[in-house]
Write an enzyme that holds these catalytic residues in place. Structure first.
Site, PDB file in Angstrom:
ATOM      1  N   ASP A 165      43.646  47.292  38.099  1.00 17.43           N
ATOM      2  CA  ASP A 165      44.778  46.381  38.212  1.00 17.43           C
ATOM      3  C   ASP A 165      45.818  46.818  37.177  1.00 17.43           C
ATOM      4  O   ASP A 165      46.590  47.740  37.425  1.00 17.43           O
ATOM      5  CB  ASP A 165      44.207  44.965  37.974  1.00 17.43           C
ATOM      6  CG  ASP A 165      45.178  43.860  38.265  1.00 17.43           C
ATOM      7  OD1 ASP A 165      45.811  43.890  39.318  1.00 17.43           O
ATOM      8  OD2 ASP A 165      45.303  42.943  37.429  1.00 17.43           O
ATOM      9  N   ASP A 167      35.336  48.881  40.302  1.00 15.26           N
ATOM     10  CA  ASP A 167      35.659  48.207  41.562  1.00 15.26           C
ATOM     11  C   ASP A 167      37.151  48.260  41.863  1.00 15.26           C
ATOM     12  O   ASP A 167      37.564  48.627  42.945  1.00 15.26           O
ATOM     13  CB  ASP A 167      35.146  46.752  41.567  1.00 15.26           C
ATOM     14  CG  ASP A 167      35.550  45.968  40.314  1.00 15.26           C
ATOM     15  OD1 ASP A 167      36.182  46.529  39.404  1.00 15.26           O
ATOM     16  OD2 ASP A 167      35.214  44.768  40.247  1.00 15.26           O
TER      17      ASP A 167
END
Ligand code: IMP
Ligand code: MG
Length: 173
Positions: A101, A98
């Site tokens: 980071d 998804d």
């Protein structure tokens, strides 16, 4: 936290359009060879299904789940909670994530999966926050590069909320 705190970052149409483009690129690159999609639960579920609808009909789906590290935990603390059903050896594996980071989750996964000797291993992520990267990783397909905001929707959550939004939102600080 309620829905009024969520602002639109990328609307539903733009997300769908971009996912279709990614799928077209993937189909071209793999020349319609069977791909094993590795969906990272839970966050990638919405992206995976949307992407897979546009991929070659020979595509396979596998699901894995890893524990996310909390603040203060070191990368080595990431654990496999659910593994694939079939072996990925000799398969052309595409990890579908998804959001990237710090890059720690994927870097752990890539190292672990490479040991299983897939024929190839690539990464496709819907979102990437380049400013936040702590670990270098090669990402083959990126939907959108986004600024350093906390996003929700399209599979992503804050304390398990807002995963089912059909757009990508962010939490206003
Ligand atoms: P990384 O290991 O730091 O790259 O973190 C990756 C994982 O952290 C993602 O797969 C998400 O589950 C979660 N994450 C990172 N940023 C966000 C965000 O803005 N919203 C929701 N989840 C996030
Ligand atoms: Mg995730």
């Amino acid at each position: 936290m309620n829905i009024d705190d969520v602002k639109v970052l990328i609307n539903k149409n733009d997300v769908s359009k971009r996912i279709k483009e990614l799928a077209e690129q993937i189909n071209k690159d793999y020349e319609n060879k069977p791909i094993t999609i590795l969906c990272i639960l839970k966050g990638s579920v919405f992206f995976t299904t949307e992407l897979a609808k546009h991929l070659s009909p020979t595509t396979n789906l596998e699901f894995i789940e890893v524990s996310s590290y909390g603040s203060g935990t070191v990368p080595g603390d990431i654990k496999m909670l659910k593994d694939t059903r079939d072996s990925i050896a000799k398969k052309d594996v595409l990890i579908v994530e998804d959001i990237i980071d710090s890059g720690r989750t994927l870097s752990y996964l890539v190292n672990m999966l490479k040991n299983r000797k897939p024929n190839s291993l690539k990464i496709c992520t819907l979102l990437s926050k380049p400013e936040r990267r702590k670990v270098d990783i090669d990402v083959d397909y990126i939907g959108f590069e986004i600024p350093n905001k906390f996003v929700v929707g399209y599979g992503m959550d804050i304390d398990e909320k807002f995963r089912n939004l059909d757009y990508i939102g962010y939490i206003e600080e």
